[in-house]
Design an enzyme around this catalytic site. Sequence first.
Site, PDB file in Angstrom:
ATOM      1  N   GLU A 120       1.258   3.756   2.085  1.00  0.00           N
ATOM      2  CA  GLU A 120       1.966   4.036   3.328  1.00  0.00           C
ATOM      3  C   GLU A 120       3.100   3.037   3.558  1.00  0.00           C
ATOM      4  O   GLU A 120       4.184   3.410   4.031  1.00  0.00           O
ATOM      5  CB  GLU A 120       0.993   3.997   4.507  1.00  0.00           C
ATOM      6  CG  GLU A 120      -0.150   5.011   4.408  1.00  0.00           C
ATOM      7  CD  GLU A 120      -1.370   4.469   3.671  1.00  0.00           C
ATOM      8  OE1 GLU A 120      -2.459   5.044   3.859  1.00  0.00           O
ATOM      9  OE2 GLU A 120      -1.237   3.488   2.911  1.00  0.00           O
ATOM     10  N   SER A 173      -7.633   7.480   4.143  1.00  0.00           N
ATOM     11  CA  SER A 173      -7.591   6.952   5.501  1.00  0.00           C
ATOM     12  C   SER A 173      -6.859   5.609   5.513  1.00  0.00           C
ATOM     13  O   SER A 173      -7.236   4.684   4.793  1.00  0.00           O
ATOM     14  CB  SER A 173      -9.023   6.764   6.018  1.00  0.00           C
ATOM     15  OG  SER A 173      -9.039   6.265   7.328  1.00  0.00           O
ATOM     16  N   CYS A 204      -1.673  -0.547   7.475  1.00  0.00           N
ATOM     17  CA  CYS A 204      -0.835   0.652   7.454  1.00  0.00           C
ATOM     18  C   CYS A 204      -0.919   1.408   8.780  1.00  0.00           C
ATOM     19  O   CYS A 204       0.079   1.960   9.263  1.00  0.00           O
ATOM     20  CB  CYS A 204      -1.252   1.545   6.292  1.00  0.00           C
ATOM     21  SG  CYS A 204      -1.051   0.746   4.676  1.00  0.00           S
ATOM     22  N   CYS A 260      -5.517   1.895   6.044  1.00  0.00           N
ATOM     23  CA  CYS A 260      -6.139   0.625   6.403  1.00  0.00           C
ATOM     24  C   CYS A 260      -5.530   0.110   7.709  1.00  0.00           C
ATOM     25  O   CYS A 260      -4.544   0.642   8.200  1.00  0.00           O
ATOM     26  CB  CYS A 260      -5.931  -0.390   5.280  1.00  0.00           C
ATOM     27  SG  CYS A 260      -4.230  -1.001   5.179  1.00  0.00           S
ATOM     28  N   HIS A 292       0.846  -1.187   0.000  1.00  0.00           N
ATOM     29  CA  HIS A 292       0.000   0.000   0.000  1.00  0.00           C
ATOM     30  C   HIS A 292       0.887   1.245   0.000  1.00  0.00           C
ATOM     31  O   HIS A 292       2.102   1.156   0.212  1.00  0.00           O
ATOM     32  CB  HIS A 292      -0.906  -0.003   1.227  1.00  0.00           C
ATOM     33  CG  HIS A 292      -2.029  -0.983   1.132  1.00  0.00           C
ATOM     34  ND1 HIS A 292      -3.089  -0.996   2.014  1.00  0.00           N
ATOM     35  CD2 HIS A 292      -2.289  -1.990   0.254  1.00  0.00           C
ATOM     36  CE1 HIS A 292      -3.937  -1.947   1.691  1.00  0.00           C
ATOM     37  NE2 HIS A 292      -3.471  -2.571   0.627  1.00  0.00           N
TER      38      HIS A 292
END
Length: 293
Positions: free
Chosen positions: A60, A83, A88, A85, A58
């Site tokens: 992040e 936002s 992360c 998950c 992802h």
Amino acid sequence: MAIDRSLAVRLMNAAIEQAEKGWSEGGIPIGSVLARADGTIVARGHNQRVQSGDPILHAEMDCIRKAGRRNDWSELTLVSTLSPCPMCTGTALLYKVPRIVIGENRTFMGAEHWFAETGVEVIVLDDPRCVELMHRLQREKPGLWAEDIGESYRHQVAFVCTANSCRSQMAEGWARAIHGERLDVFSAGIRPSTLNPLAVRAMAEVGIDISAHASKTLADLPGKLDIAMTVCSGADQACPTLPGAVRRVHVPFDDPPHLAHGTRTEDEAMPHYRRVRDEIRAWVERELPKLLQ
């Protein structure tokens, strides 16, 4: 120390650039940056699950990985267009990142409550640019987004030809038989006719029963399709756009009735139907999955 909102917006601009980069690469448009309190960016990342084949990369995670080994995590701010998950969020908490800037949480709410429970400062900018990034993804590649957050998704696929009597019917039959566990498959015609009995016979020879199929109009298709494939030149020319289709692909196959014109018996005509049947199967097996990635 609380982060200044103007600085948060500047850092979000950099994260959005990363998100757009990911989208341009065929990936998911989520971007992230890590920065010091003075705004110096120490790492940038974007969702690369599609590009790398790594299921946990992802935005992040990509950003944190690029930051490398360090001992100043507690002085950094993590910025993400969406936002984060639970994965992360958990990684940020593991390294005790004290501040999180989020572009938006309308389209997806991650595990922000974990931040609140541990005293992490969170700023949600509700940036319309970030909202539009996700709306575009969910509109154009809903299956990819579902995959990213671990949800199942059945693609809506249609095959279209002029009469919906032969090629599109065989394609529908093959797609159901080969990919039925992941697809909802339909077919239709520009000027529907009747189901071709030799197409039924050709498919029955390979164990696929399409005898209950019927020739259908475009109006019979679902209101939203992920992919619509025209399988004859007539449908391609008559349908520059198909209602509700996110993506349209032209995959022309020879017309068995035309090829068989002049044959005296059904047995003489059948080789033409078998050849096109097998060509459709090869395309459905090998090429259709590529369009669904």
